[in-house]
Design a protein around this motif. Sequence first.
Motif, short mmCIF file in Angstrom:
data_model
loop_
_atom_site.label_atom_id
_atom_site.label_comp_id
_atom_site.label_asym_id
_atom_site.label_seq_id
_atom_site.Cartn_x
_atom_site.Cartn_y
_atom_site.Cartn_z
N ILE A 24 0.86 -1.18 0.00
CA ILE A 24 0.00 0.00 0.00
C ILE A 24 0.89 1.23 0.00
CG2 ILE A 24 -1.76 1.27 1.30
CD1 ILE A 24 -2.26 -1.55 2.74
N GLN A 26 0.91 5.21 0.71
CA GLN A 26 0.14 6.26 1.38
C GLN A 26 0.91 7.57 1.31
OE1 GLN A 26 -0.29 5.76 5.66
NE2 GLN A 26 -2.26 6.80 5.67
N GLY A 31 -1.82 11.63 4.23
CA GLY A 31 -2.41 10.39 4.72
C GLY A 31 -3.33 9.72 3.72
N ASP A 32 -3.51 10.32 2.55
CA ASP A 32 -4.35 9.69 1.53
C ASP A 32 -3.73 8.37 1.06
OD1 ASP A 32 -6.10 11.81 1.62
OD2 ASP A 32 -5.33 12.78 -0.20
N VAL A 33 -4.56 7.35 0.92
CA VAL A 33 -4.08 6.10 0.33
C VAL A 33 -4.05 6.31 -1.18
CG1 VAL A 33 -4.56 3.66 -0.04
CG2 VAL A 33 -4.94 4.68 2.21
N MET A 35 -2.45 4.09 -3.76
CA MET A 35 -2.51 2.94 -4.67
C MET A 35 -2.14 1.67 -3.91
SD MET A 35 1.07 3.57 -6.76
CE MET A 35 1.28 1.86 -7.31
N MET A 36 -2.36 0.55 -4.56
CA MET A 36 -1.86 -0.72 -4.08
C MET A 36 -1.20 -1.45 -5.23
SD MET A 36 -3.36 -4.08 -2.41
CE MET A 36 -2.83 -4.78 -3.96
N ALA A 78 9.05 6.15 4.60
CA ALA A 78 9.07 5.12 5.64
C ALA A 78 8.44 3.85 5.10
CB ALA A 78 8.31 5.60 6.89
N LEU A 89 3.47 -1.35 3.87
CA LEU A 89 2.88 -0.02 3.76
C LEU A 89 4.03 0.97 3.57
CD1 LEU A 89 0.61 2.17 4.18
CD2 LEU A 89 1.06 1.95 6.64
N PHE B 108 0.05 -2.51 10.94
CA PHE B 108 1.33 -1.95 10.48
C PHE B 108 2.00 -1.19 11.62
CE2 PHE B 108 -1.46 -2.42 6.82
CZ PHE B 108 -0.66 -3.12 5.95
N GLU B 111 7.83 -0.30 11.92
CA GLU B 111 8.52 0.39 10.84
C GLU B 111 9.88 -0.26 10.64
OE1 GLU B 111 9.06 4.59 11.52
OE2 GLU B 111 10.30 4.81 9.72
#
Lengths: 133, 133
Positions: A24, A26, A31-33, A35-36, A78, A89, B108, B111
């Motif tokens: 994922i 982000q 903080g918008d997601v 794509m995956m 990160a 993520l 998650f 990290e």
Amino acid sequence: MSSTTDTVNVRPDFAKCDGLLPVIAQDAATGDVLMMAYMNEEAYDETLATHRAVYFSRSRQKLWRKGEESGNVQEVVAVYIDCDRDTLLLKVNQIGGSACHTGYPSCFYREITPTGIVVHGTKVFDPEKVYKK
Amino acid sequence: MSSTTDTVNVRPDFAKCDGLLPVIAQDAATGDVLMMAYMNEEAYDETLATHRAVYFSRSRQKLWRKGEESGNVQEVVAVYIDCDRDTLLLKVNQIGGSACHTGYPSCFYREITPTGIVVHGTKVFDPEKVYKK
């Protein structure tokens, strides 16, 4: 939020899911997601080494250095791993303001509602101009 | 952000991925990505009908009504679909403050850094007490 460090390292479990783990992306700022996509081990290692998101394209069956054609690379801020070590993520800076091949900022630009879809945001580029035939 | 509505409806493409589409759950209030799981068509339809997240457990091969054992249900605030119609994003109210079977708020919680892992947050419940044998 509290945080603790541990010198033990944790690696994704590429023995699962035929070696292709879901990832994922982000937006680190909003903080918008965005794509995956999927990573194999080679994509993961290159991502960590270069701090640029590298995925594995299932349709093209090769490494997909995100933004190599559109210029919309993802700077990786990160990397998080889930409890089962089979999903990642990434928090990223999305260069160009769009992660999606449609030109919308996020691939998740459509909300499903009982009365139809709601399109969120506007295109930041024209795919026909960016992806040359 | 601008938004437009369209009475055309869009359905996930359950013909892909052997009928099991990845679903990202995001905390509607904080924007934290909580977990990733899968839905088949039955789980999707029940989620839309009940406004509670229902997944399909790949390990148990049956519907997984999130929180049915722990009580940590997910109230679904909004459902988004991606450009390819093969990935979903749920915005949820996470009841109980934890989406993860470990007791951490998010799956998650770790990290990956060059010097080891950093654990974010603290457990909000003790799994041994919640998941009775």
